[in-house]
Enzyme design. Structure first.
Site, mmCIF file in Angstrom:
data_model
loop_
_atom_site.group_PDB
_atom_site.id
_atom_site.type_symbol
_atom_site.label_atom_id
_atom_site.label_comp_id
_atom_site.label_asym_id
_atom_site.label_seq_id
_atom_site.Cartn_x
_atom_site.Cartn_y
_atom_site.Cartn_z
ATOM 1 N N SER A 288 6.747 -50.432 -9.823
ATOM 2 C CA SER A 288 7.145 -49.712 -11.033
ATOM 3 C C SER A 288 6.021 -48.811 -11.514
ATOM 4 C CB SER A 288 7.513 -50.693 -12.148
ATOM 5 O OG SER A 288 7.812 -49.982 -13.344
ATOM 6 N N LYS A 343 11.747 -57.195 -10.383
ATOM 7 C CA LYS A 343 11.790 -55.730 -10.546
ATOM 8 C C LYS A 343 13.169 -55.318 -11.051
ATOM 9 C CE LYS A 343 10.606 -51.379 -10.223
ATOM 10 N NZ LYS A 343 11.805 -50.596 -10.110
ATOM 11 N N HIS A 346 13.166 -56.174 -14.627
ATOM 12 C CA HIS A 346 12.313 -55.152 -15.257
ATOM 13 C C HIS A 346 13.145 -53.917 -15.567
ATOM 14 C CE1 HIS A 346 10.050 -51.393 -14.835
ATOM 15 N NE2 HIS A 346 8.955 -52.014 -15.233
ATOM 16 N N ASN A 347 13.950 -53.481 -14.606
ATOM 17 C CA ASN A 347 14.750 -52.279 -14.816
ATOM 18 C C ASN A 347 15.840 -52.503 -15.861
ATOM 19 O OD1 ASN A 347 13.151 -51.319 -12.777
ATOM 20 N ND2 ASN A 347 14.814 -50.504 -11.553
ATOM 21 N N GLU A 350 14.199 -52.256 -19.070
ATOM 22 C CA GLU A 350 13.920 -50.824 -19.230
ATOM 23 C C GLU A 350 15.160 -50.091 -19.757
ATOM 24 O OE1 GLU A 350 13.646 -47.416 -15.919
ATOM 25 O OE2 GLU A 350 12.099 -48.954 -15.732
#
Length: 620
Positions: A288, A343, A346-347, A350
């Protein structure tokens, strides 16, 4: 390395002179007991060699801090070589001086003043395990030609390979080169579409002068030191599988492939199992930071084969961003596809952070501020609630094209690449209510129905889009409230996956590597590093209990004003709805269970029998 008498010291001294680094003869570091034993015609055993090998390993480590060195050492067994290169494997090159027993025996007989008698040569050949990953040199050659061949081999092979030169791939290449690694770069050749991509890219940057550029897979793979380390930066999905199949014919046992794309964590596990059966290591890695982060230091989330990770750790940790303690924002996450999973989450987090800033910007604008004033308001929040996404939102709001703000000229249809969708699916499969991520995802889906929205606006025209009575501090506190709930839900999902899949994930360490380099880095994330050392549940932290109680009145006011004034704020609204649900002791779910039992005889539990027995009622 090589048996006694093969010329290690002679070649080592010449090579050290050529490379302008120190030379050390391993024989000079034998303890007196070893020298006495060999002088008496007795061969050394593994126990005799262990302390000596560790001494040489310590010597190598000290020299690597300076400029490196050349060490001559017999290193006959693989386990000896493992000891010698312990913790410095990726900074070690083996040169194997090979010759016949007869040739070397003749040399030994001519050698004087050495404690190793020629009659022990046979024991050395008996012990010798020829290295698989070494530059092999025929000692029949002259010393001059041997040095020439060694230099040629050392200077042409690369430390690390990167496959795929899209935006992220190119930035990672420059990052690796800027950090002193010699790299090989590959991009496919497609006539008239993608031609000489790697060569043209190399020509653009002086930092890539020592890099090797390829559009032929065989040449690319053969340019790498073994075991090869190749990072794949190609589109997720079937493309990864096609690339793996293209590479396999040229790979060797123990080579390492690193998938640095946004692959689905379930597919990462499948690919890891598939490659393991072929003797190839596989590491699924979340990356990222976008284009700038990949160049200056991203957050890196590797997972999979832990042994293989140790081989690539010096590369990934070197190019990663650094936290406030100067530690790399890169850590071994866990087994299987756990790195790709976090990840993905995480997105999802986000998505919510972006949606919240979009909602807040809209509310502030509807309160009567122009976009410069909205930007100034957000700027004032940085002292207490800063984040990378807040910073870029401020820049976006201030950007003008002519007399108008550029953001006003952008079509209001938000795209997505699938990770928000995957996170929502994973939440449903694991039974975790990641409701803000789903709301942010569905907000994007709603935005894409532009034509329908315009039509519906004519039929259901909003009555009022102003919030002049709103208090700016309330908007800030509502924003902070929703962000805490967002991070609670994201880490709750990670923790549930860790438990369900037996990954043993470290939430504090995950938060730490997200404090710099990544898109969701923020002061809030820095606070979570310490919080998750004490608890895995954000809502049990005394600090965050106090903050949520402090911010709750504000989020209620702001969401109410948005509803009353027909302003869309799905994530702000969902944050308080979810909070009310997760903090309600007695919910309306008893009615749901009664309904299920009524039409489907699904049974229910009672509160007056300790939730033990299942009951069914004939409701008519």
């Amino acid at each position: 390395m090589g048996v006694s008498g093969c010329g290690k010291s002679t070649i080592g001294k010449l090579l050290a002179q050529e490379l302008n680094i120190p030379f050390f003869d391993g024989d000079d570091y034998h303890p007196e007991s070893n020298i006495k034993k060999m002088s008496n015609g007795q061969a050394l055993n593994d126990t005799d060699r262990q302390g000596w090998l560790k001494t040489l390993n310590d010597l190598a480590k000290k020299q690597l801090i300076k400029s490196g060195c050349v060490i001559a050492c017999s290193s006959l067994k693989q386990k000896y070589r493992d000891t010698l290169s312990n913790d410095i494997n990726n900074q070690t090159r083996w040169l194997y001086l090979a010759g016949s027993e007869e040739q070397i025996f003749n040399r030994l007989q001519k050698r004087s003043n050495h404690f190793m008698p020629a009659k022990l040569l046979q024991s050395q050949f008996d012990t010798l395990e020829e290295p698989k990953n070494a530059i092999q040199i025929d000692i029949k050659l002259s010393p001059k030609d041997i040095i020439k061949n060694i230099k040629s081999e050392l200077m042409t092979t690369s430390d690390f390979g990167l496959f795929g030169l899209g935006v992220m791939g190119k930035s990672l290449c420059r990052n690796l080169a800027n950090n002193g690694f010699k790299i090989s770069m590959f991009n496919r050749h497609v006539d008239g579409i993608e031609e000489n991509v790697a060569k043209d890219f190399k020509a653009q940057y002086t930092a890539l002068n020592d890099a090797q550029a390829f559009d032929d897979i065989s040449s690319f793979v053969n340019s790498l030191q073994q075991p090869r380390k190749i990072m794949l930066m190609v589109n997720a999905g079937k493309t990864i599988d096609y690339v793996i199949e293209d590479l396999l014919p040229y790979l060797s046992k123990n080579d390492i492939l690193i998938d640095g794309g946004n692959s689905n964590y379930l597919k990462t596990k499948e690919r890891g199992d598939y490659l393991k059966n072929k003797g190839i290591h596989f590491i699924g890695t979340g990356v990222s930071g976008g284009e700038e982060g990949a160049l200056k230091g991203p957050s890196i989330m590797p997972s999979g084969d832990k042994v293989a990770y140790k081989e690539v750790a010096p590369f990934l940790e070197k190019i990663a961003a650094k936290d406030k303690n100067n530690l790399p924002c890169c850590t071994y996450v866990g087994p299987e596809g756990s790195g790709q999973f976090i990840k993905m989450v995480h997105n999802g987090v986000e998505y919510v952070e972006m949606q919240l800033l979009a909602e807040v910007s809209t509310i502030l604008e509807q309160s009567g501020k122009n976009l410069d004033e909205v930007a100034n308001t957000l700027e004032s929040w940085k002292e207490t609630t800063n984040s990378y996404l807040l910073e870029i939102t401020i820049d976006i709001l201030r950007k003008k094209e002519g007399d108008d703000y550029l953001v006003n000229k952008i079509l209001d249809k938000a795209g997505n690449k699938g990770t928000g969708n995957w996170t929502t699916i994973a939440s449903a499969e694991l039974g975790v209510p990641s409701t803000l991520i789903a709301s942010a995802l569905f907000a994007r889906y709603t935005s894409f129905n532009k034509e329908e929205r315009v039509s519906n606006n004519e039929n259901f025209r909003n009555t009022n889009n102003t919030t002049s009575d709103i208090v700016i501090d309330d908007v800030r506190d509502a924003y902070q409230f929703a962000r805490i709930i967002n991070h609670y839900q994201g880490f709750k999902l990670i923790n549930e996956a860790s438990t369900s899949f037996k990954w043993d994930l470290n939430l504090s360490e995950i938060a730490r590597i997200w404090t710099n380099g990544c898109i969701i880095r923020s002061t809030l994330m820095e606070d979570l590093v310490n919080v998750f050392k004490e608890t895995s549940n954000l809502l049990t932290s005394s600090k965050f209990i106090a903050l949520l109680n402090q911010y709750k009145p504000s989020v209620k006011k702001v969401v109410a004003q948005c509803v009353l004034n027909d302003i869309t704020a799905p994530c702000l609204g969902e944050s308080i709805q979810f909070f009310n649900g997760i903090t309600t002791a007695n919910s309306s779910a008893n009615m749901i269970q009664a309904q299920r039992d009524y039409f489907g005889a699904h049974t229910y539990k009672r509160i007056d029998d300790d939730d033990v027995k299942s009951h069914h009622t004939n409701w008519k």
